[in-house]
Design a protein around this motif. Structure first.
Motif, PDB file in Angstrom:
ATOM      1  N   UNK A 362       0.855  -1.188   0.000  1.00 39.44           N
ATOM      2  CA  UNK A 362       0.000   0.000   0.000  1.00 39.44           C
ATOM      3  C   UNK A 362       0.888   1.234   0.000  1.00 39.44           C
ATOM      4  N   UNK A 363       0.759   2.046  -1.042  1.00 37.21           N
ATOM      5  CA  UNK A 363       1.568   3.262  -1.170  1.00 37.21           C
ATOM      6  C   UNK A 363       1.230   4.256  -0.060  1.00 37.21           C
ATOM      7  N   UNK A 364       2.279   4.833   0.551  1.00 34.14           N
ATOM      8  CA  UNK A 364       2.055   5.843   1.585  1.00 34.14           C
ATOM      9  C   UNK A 364       1.485   7.123   0.996  1.00 34.14           C
ATOM     10  N   UNK A 365       1.827   7.395  -0.247  1.00 42.51           N
ATOM     11  CA  UNK A 365       1.435   8.658  -0.864  1.00 42.51           C
ATOM     12  C   UNK A 365      -0.038   8.685  -1.240  1.00 42.51           C
ATOM     13  N   UNK A 366      -0.489   7.701  -2.020  1.00 44.49           N
ATOM     14  CA  UNK A 366      -1.870   7.737  -2.519  1.00 44.49           C
ATOM     15  C   UNK A 366      -2.743   6.607  -1.976  1.00 44.49           C
ATOM     16  N   UNK A 367      -2.160   5.763  -1.083  1.00 42.80           N
ATOM     17  CA  UNK A 367      -2.886   4.663  -0.437  1.00 42.80           C
ATOM     18  C   UNK A 367      -3.398   3.611  -1.420  1.00 42.80           C
ATOM     19  N   UNK A 368      -2.831   3.604  -2.622  1.00 37.48           N
ATOM     20  CA  UNK A 368      -3.223   2.615  -3.625  1.00 37.48           C
ATOM     21  C   UNK A 368      -2.457   1.314  -3.378  1.00 37.48           C
ATOM     22  N   UNK A 417       3.414   1.255   3.135  1.00 34.81           N
ATOM     23  CA  UNK A 417       3.000   0.996   4.512  1.00 34.81           C
ATOM     24  C   UNK A 417       3.601  -0.326   4.989  1.00 34.81           C
ATOM     25  N   UNK A 418       3.653  -0.483   6.306  1.00 33.79           N
ATOM     26  CA  UNK A 418       4.153  -1.727   6.888  1.00 33.79           C
ATOM     27  C   UNK A 418       3.272  -2.909   6.450  1.00 33.79           C
ATOM     28  N   UNK A 419       3.885  -4.093   6.404  1.00 33.66           N
ATOM     29  CA  UNK A 419       3.145  -5.300   6.009  1.00 33.66           C
ATOM     30  C   UNK A 419       2.426  -5.973   7.185  1.00 33.66           C
ATOM     31  N   UNK A 420       2.391  -5.305   8.329  1.00 34.78           N
ATOM     32  CA  UNK A 420       1.699  -5.876   9.496  1.00 34.78           C
ATOM     33  C   UNK A 420       0.265  -6.273   9.146  1.00 34.78           C
ATOM     34  N   UNK A 421      -0.077  -7.517   9.498  1.00 31.60           N
ATOM     35  CA  UNK A 421      -1.433  -8.059   9.300  1.00 31.60           C
ATOM     36  C   UNK A 421      -1.825  -8.216   7.828  1.00 31.60           C
ATOM     37  N   UNK A 422      -0.862  -8.095   6.922  1.00 31.20           N
ATOM     38  CA  UNK A 422      -1.124  -8.349   5.502  1.00 31.20           C
ATOM     39  C   UNK A 422      -0.974  -9.847   5.214  1.00 31.20           C
ATOM     40  N   UNK A 430       0.412 -22.639  -3.265  1.00 31.84           N
ATOM     41  CA  UNK A 430      -1.015 -22.344  -3.079  1.00 31.84           C
ATOM     42  C   UNK A 430      -1.364 -22.255  -1.588  1.00 31.84           C
ATOM     43  N   UNK A 431      -0.473 -21.550  -0.873  1.00 25.59           N
ATOM     44  CA  UNK A 431      -0.604 -21.452   0.578  1.00 25.59           C
ATOM     45  C   UNK A 431      -0.474 -19.989   1.001  1.00 25.59           C
ATOM     46  N   UNK A 432      -1.353 -19.525   1.897  1.00 30.08           N
ATOM     47  CA  UNK A 432      -1.340 -18.147   2.381  1.00 30.08           C
ATOM     48  C   UNK A 432      -1.017 -18.110   3.876  1.00 30.08           C
ATOM     49  N   UNK A 433      -0.335 -17.029   4.274  1.00 28.81           N
ATOM     50  CA  UNK A 433      -0.011 -16.813   5.681  1.00 28.81           C
ATOM     51  C   UNK A 433      -0.306 -15.355   6.037  1.00 28.81           C
ATOM     52  N   UNK A 434      -0.439 -15.114   7.330  1.00 31.72           N
ATOM     53  CA  UNK A 434      -0.692 -13.751   7.822  1.00 31.72           C
ATOM     54  C   UNK A 434       0.597 -13.213   8.452  1.00 31.72           C
ATOM     55  N   UNK A 435       1.036 -12.041   7.984  1.00 29.78           N
ATOM     56  CA  UNK A 435       2.242 -11.416   8.534  1.00 29.78           C
ATOM     57  C   UNK A 435       1.864 -10.715   9.845  1.00 29.78           C
ATOM     58  N   UNK A 436       2.244 -11.298  10.969  1.00 27.00           N
ATOM     59  CA  UNK A 436       1.887 -10.735  12.274  1.00 27.00           C
ATOM     60  C   UNK A 436       2.734  -9.506  12.610  1.00 27.00           C
ATOM     61  N   UNK A 437       3.963  -9.498  12.075  1.00 31.10           N
ATOM     62  CA  UNK A 437       4.819  -8.321  12.303  1.00 31.10           C
ATOM     63  C   UNK A 437       5.826  -8.189  11.163  1.00 31.10           C
ATOM     64  N   UNK A 438       6.008  -6.943  10.728  1.00 30.27           N
ATOM     65  CA  UNK A 438       6.994  -6.649   9.678  1.00 30.27           C
ATOM     66  C   UNK A 438       8.224  -6.034  10.353  1.00 30.27           C
ATOM     67  N   UNK A 439       9.328  -6.776  10.407  1.00 35.22           N
ATOM     68  CA  UNK A 439      10.578  -6.271  10.980  1.00 35.22           C
ATOM     69  C   UNK A 439      11.367  -5.535   9.902  1.00 35.22           C
ATOM     70  N   UNK A 440      11.781  -4.316  10.213  1.00 29.95           N
ATOM     71  CA  UNK A 440      12.636  -3.577   9.271  1.00 29.95           C
ATOM     72  C   UNK A 440      14.069  -3.476   9.784  1.00 29.95           C
ATOM     73  N   UNK A 441      14.348  -4.120  10.907  1.00 29.95           N
ATOM     74  CA  UNK A 441      15.711  -4.243  11.428  1.00 29.95           C
ATOM     75  C   UNK A 441      16.207  -5.634  11.029  1.00 29.95           C
ATOM     76  N   UNK A 442      17.235  -5.689  10.194  1.00 29.94           N
ATOM     77  CA  UNK A 442      17.682  -6.962   9.625  1.00 29.94           C
ATOM     78  C   UNK A 442      18.067  -7.972  10.702  1.00 29.94           C
ATOM     79  N   UNK A 443      17.931  -9.241  10.351  1.00 28.88           N
ATOM     80  CA  UNK A 443      18.325 -10.337  11.242  1.00 28.88           C
ATOM     81  C   UNK A 443      19.740 -10.799  10.915  1.00 28.88           C
TER      82      UNK A 443
END
Length: 640
Positions: A362-368, A417-422, A430-443
Motif C-alpha cells: 500500500x503506497x504511503x502517498x496515494x494509499x493505492x 505501509x508496513x506489512x503488518x497483518x497483511x 497455493x498457501x497463504x499466511x498472515x504477517x503478524x509483524x513486519x521487521x525492518x531491522x535486519x536479522x
C-alpha cells in the motif's frame, strides 16, 4: 632598466594586491602536487587502482578550477591596470614591450608559486599521506620521498596554465586601443521595472521548482533526475540576484524611518545598482558555496555514518554459504588457529528454503494497493529465536501455523505501509499466511539472503521434505577490529571453492567496514582539500570584485571625507555594504545546500545533522575571514 627588471619591480610593488591570489595559487599547486605524490608513492602500492583513479580525478578538478580562477583573476588585474598600460603607451613604449612586461610578470608569479607549492607539498606530503591513511583505516609505514614524476607533472600542468594566461594578457594589451585604456567599463543593468519583475518571478519560480524536486520522492525512484536540479537552480539563482535582490532593496528604501537613519542613506543609495551589476559574480559565488559545501557535507556524512551503517546492515562478523563441508572445515581451522585473540561468540548453520511469494503493498502517498512478487527465504522459528536471543532483541512466539514474521531492510517502508497483518502467498504452494509483524531491522547481513519469512518449525519441516535446503553459516567473533586478516582468509577460501551467485556466498561486517573506510576515507580526504581550494578561490574572487568596485568609487569616498565624514563613518559604510555583498550569496548558497542535503538524507536514512552543522561551521569561518580581509584592504585603500 630592461623589461624583465620592470616586471620584477612591478611584482614587488604589487605584492599586497597579489597576496590572496598568490596564496590561492600556491595552495592549488600544493594540493595538486600532494595528490600526485600520494598517487605515485610506492609505499602505498596496496591502494586499489580505483583509489588512485580517485586521486587522479581530483587532480583534474583542481587543474580545471585553478585555470578558471586564475583566468578570471588575471582579467580583474589587467582591467584594474588599464590606466597603467595606457601610461606606458603615452611614454612611448610599444604595445609588444608592454605585453612582454605583463608576460614576464605572469611568469615570475607562476615560477615562484610553482616552486613554493612543490616545496610545501614535499614538506607536508608525509603528513597529508598520514591523514589519508588514517581516514582509510590503513596501517602503513609512510616514508618521506620526493616523487620526480609528481614534480614533472605539476610543473608541466601549471606552466601550461600560466603560459596560456600570459599569452592571453599579451594579446589583450596588443589589441586594445589607447583611448579604451582610459575608459571605465560600465556594466549594463536593466532598469525596466516590468522586465525586472518578470525576471524575478521566473527566477524564484525556478528555485522553488528545484527545491520541490529535491524534497520529493521522485529522486529516490529516479536518481538520474538529480542533474536536473542543477540545470534549473543555476539560471534561477542568476535571475534572483539580477532582479529580486534589487526589488527587495528598493522596498527597503521606501521605509523612510530606516533609510534616513544614520549612515543608511549613503550605505544603501547605490547598493541595489552594485548588486545588479555584480549579479553574475554573486550568483556564481552562491552556486559555488552550495556545490562545495554540499559535496563536502556529503563526504563527511558518509564517513560519519560508517559505524551506524555497519551496525544496521551487517549483524554478524561473517555470513557464509555453508553448503560445502570442505570450506566449513577450512574455516574451522582458521577460527581455531586464531581462537586466542578472537573468541567465537556465535557459530550456527541456519537452514533456509527459497520460495516465490507475492503480497500487496500500500503506497504511503496515494494509499493505492498493488501486488508485488519476488524471491524470499523461509527460516524456521527456532533459528529466528536463537539469533534474536544472541542479539539481545525481544522475541515473541508465533501463535499458530498460519502466522509468520516478515524481515526486510527499511528501504521498503520509505514508500509503502508496513506489512503488518497483511497476507503473503507462496506462489507455487497455493498457501497463504498472515504477517503478524513486519521487521525492518535486519536479522542477518544484508545481501546474504533474500527477505526472510519466519515460519513455525513444523511448517518449515514439511517444506524441508520436498525442497532443497540452503545452509547459511552465521559467525560472530570477538575483537572484530583486529580480525581483518581472518576475514580475508575466509573470503579467499569461499571465493576459490564456491561458485558465485546471489545472495552472496560471503558477507562480513569486518571486510565491509574496511571497504567503506577506504572508499569514504578517500572521498573525505579529497573533499576536504577540494573544499578548501574552492573556498580560497571563491573568497578571492569576491574579494577582487569588491576591491575593484571600491577602487572605482574611491573618489566618492574621498569627497565624503572632504565634506566632513569621519574615517569611522566611512569604515561603517564600507562595513555595511560589504556585509550585505558577502552575506547575500552565503545565505542563498546555504539555503541551496540545505535543500541539496535533503537528497543526501534520502541516501543515508540516519541523522546527518551533525555533519551538516560541522560543514557549514567550517565554511562560515573561512568565508568570514575573507570578509575581514576585504574590509581591511578597503580601509587601507580609502582611509589609510
Amino acid at each position: 632598466m630592461n623589461l624583465f627588471n620592470v616586471s620584477l619591480k612591478n611584482v614587488k610593488n604589487s605584492i599586497s594586491n597579489y597576496g590572496m591570489y598568490f596564496i590561492s595559487i600556491i595552495f592549488s599547486v600544493f594540493i595538486y602536487f600532494t595528490f600526485k605524490s600520494i598517487q605515485y608513492n610506492e609505499g602505498l602500492s596496496t591502494l586499489r587502482k580505483s583509489m588512485k583513479s580517485g586521486l587522479n580525478a581530483a587532480s583534474i578538478v583542481i587543474v580545471v578550477f585553478s585555470f578558471v580562477f586564475m583566468y578570471y583573476s588575471n582579467s580583474f588585474f589587467i582591467n584594474r591596470r588599464k590606466q597603467e598600460i595606457g601610461t606606458y603607451s603615452l611614454l612611448g613604449m610599444r604595445k609588444t614591450q608592454i605585453g612582454k612586461i605583463f608576460l614576464y610578470e605572469n611568469f615570475i608569479i607562476g615560477i615562484v608559486a610553482i616552486i613554493l607549492g612543490i616545496v610545501l607539498g614535499f614538506l607536508f606530503s608525509k603528513l597529508m599521506t598520514m591523514i589519508l591513511v588514517k581516514f582509510m583505516g590503513e596501517y602503513v609505514v609512510i616514508k618521506m620521498r620526493l616523487s620526480v614524476r609528481a614534480i614533472i607533472q605539476t610543473v608541466e600542468t601549471f606552466a601550461i596554465i600560466f603560459i596560456i594566461i600570459g599569452i592571453r594578457n599579451y594579446f589583450f594589451i596588443k589589441r586594445t586601443k589607447l583611448i579604451n585604456l582610459f575608459k571605465k567599463e560600465k556594466e549594463v543593468v536593466t532598469t525596466n521595472k516590468t522586465i525586472v519583475v518578470i525576471k524575478g518571478i521566473f527566477g524564484i519560480g525556478l528555485i522553488i521548482l528545484s527545491y520541490i524536486i529535491a524534497t520529493s520522492d521522485m529522486l529516490i525512484r529516479e536518481i538520474t533526475m538529480a542533474p536536473m536540479i542543477l540545470i534549473i537552480i543555476i539560471p534561477g539563482t542568476f535571475l534572483f540576484f539580477s532582479s529580486v535582490v534589487s526589488i527587495i532593496l528598493n522596498i527597503v528604501k521606501k521605509n523612510k524611518m530606516f533609510y534616513y537613519r544614520g549612515r543608511n542613506l549613503i550605505a544603501f543609495s547605490e547598493l541595489s545598482y552594485k548588486i545588479s551589476s555584480n549579479s553574475k559574480i554573486l550568483s556564481t559565488i552562491a552556486i559555488l558555496v552550495a556545490t562545495s559545501v554540499t559535496a563536502l557535507g556529503f563526504c563527511i556524512s558518509l564517513y560519519y555514518d560508517i559505524d551506524k551503517n555497519i551496525e544496521e546492515n551487517y549483524k554478524f562478523s561473517y555470513n557464509i554459504n555453508g553448503q560445502n563441508q570442505t570450506v566449513n572445515s577450512e574455516i574451522n581451522n582458521i577460527l581455531n588457529k586464531n581462537r586466542k585473540n578472537h573468541i567465537v561468540e556465535f557459530d550456527k548453520i541456519v537452514e533456509l528454503i527459497e520460495k516465490k511469494a507475492k503480497y500487496d503493498l500500500v503506497s504511503k502517498k496515494d494509499k493505492i494497493s498493488k501486488e508485488r512478487g519476488g524471491n524470499i527465504h523461509l527460516i524456521k522459528e527456532s533459528d529466528f529465536e536463537c539469533i534474536m536471543n544472541h542479539q539481545n532483541r525481544v522475541y515473541n512466539e508465533l501463535k499458530n501455523k498460519n502466522d509468520v514474521y516478515y524481515i526486510s531492510n527499511e528501504g521498503m517502508t520509505y514508500f509503502y505501509e508496513s506489512l503488518d497483518n497483511q497476507q503473503i502467498n507462496l506462489i507455487y504452494e497455493n498457501q497463504s499466511y498472515v504477517i503478524k509483524k513486519h521487521y525492518t531491522d535486519l536479522l542477518l547481513n544484508t545481501q546474504s539472503t533474500f527477505d526472510l519469512v519466519v515460519i513455525k518449525d513444523n511448517v518449515f519441516n514439511q517444506y524441508k521434505i520436498k525442497d532443497e535446503i540452503y545452509k547459511l553459516r552465521v559467525i560472530d567473533i570477538s575483537n572484530e577490529q583486529q580480525g581483518l586478516n581472518i576475514a580475508r582468509d575466509i573470503q579467499r577460501i569461499v571465493k576459490e571453492s564456491i561458485q558465485f551467485y546471489y545472495p552472496f556466498n560471503f558477507t562480513s561486517s569486518i571486510t565491509m567496514r574496511k571497504e567503506l573506510l577506504e572508499l569514504y576515507g578517500l572521498m573525505l580526504f579529497i573533499g576536504l582539500f577540494l573544499g578548501t581550494i574552492f573556498l580560497l578561490c571563491t573568497g578571492s574572487i569576491i574579494l577582487f570584485k569588491q576591491l575593484s568596485s571600491i577602487y572605482d568609487d574611491k573618489e566618492r569616498y574621498l569627497m565624503l571625507k572632504k565634506l566632513g565624514a569621519k574615517n569611522k563613518d566611512i569604515q561603517k559604510m564600507l562595513s555595511k555594504q560589504l556585509k550585505i555583498i558577502f552575506i547575500l550569496p552565503l545565505m542563498v548558497g546555504t539555503i541551496h545546500n540545505l535543500f541539496a542535503m535533503t537528497i543526501v538524507q534520502k541516501i543515508i536514512p540516519r541523522s546527518i545533522t551533525s555533519p551538516i552543522l560541522i560543514t557549514l561551521g567550517i565554511y562560515y569561518i573561512g568565508y568570514f575571514i575573507y570578509y575581514f580581509i576585504t574590509l581591511k584592504y578597503a580601509k587601507n585603500m580609502i582611509i589609510e
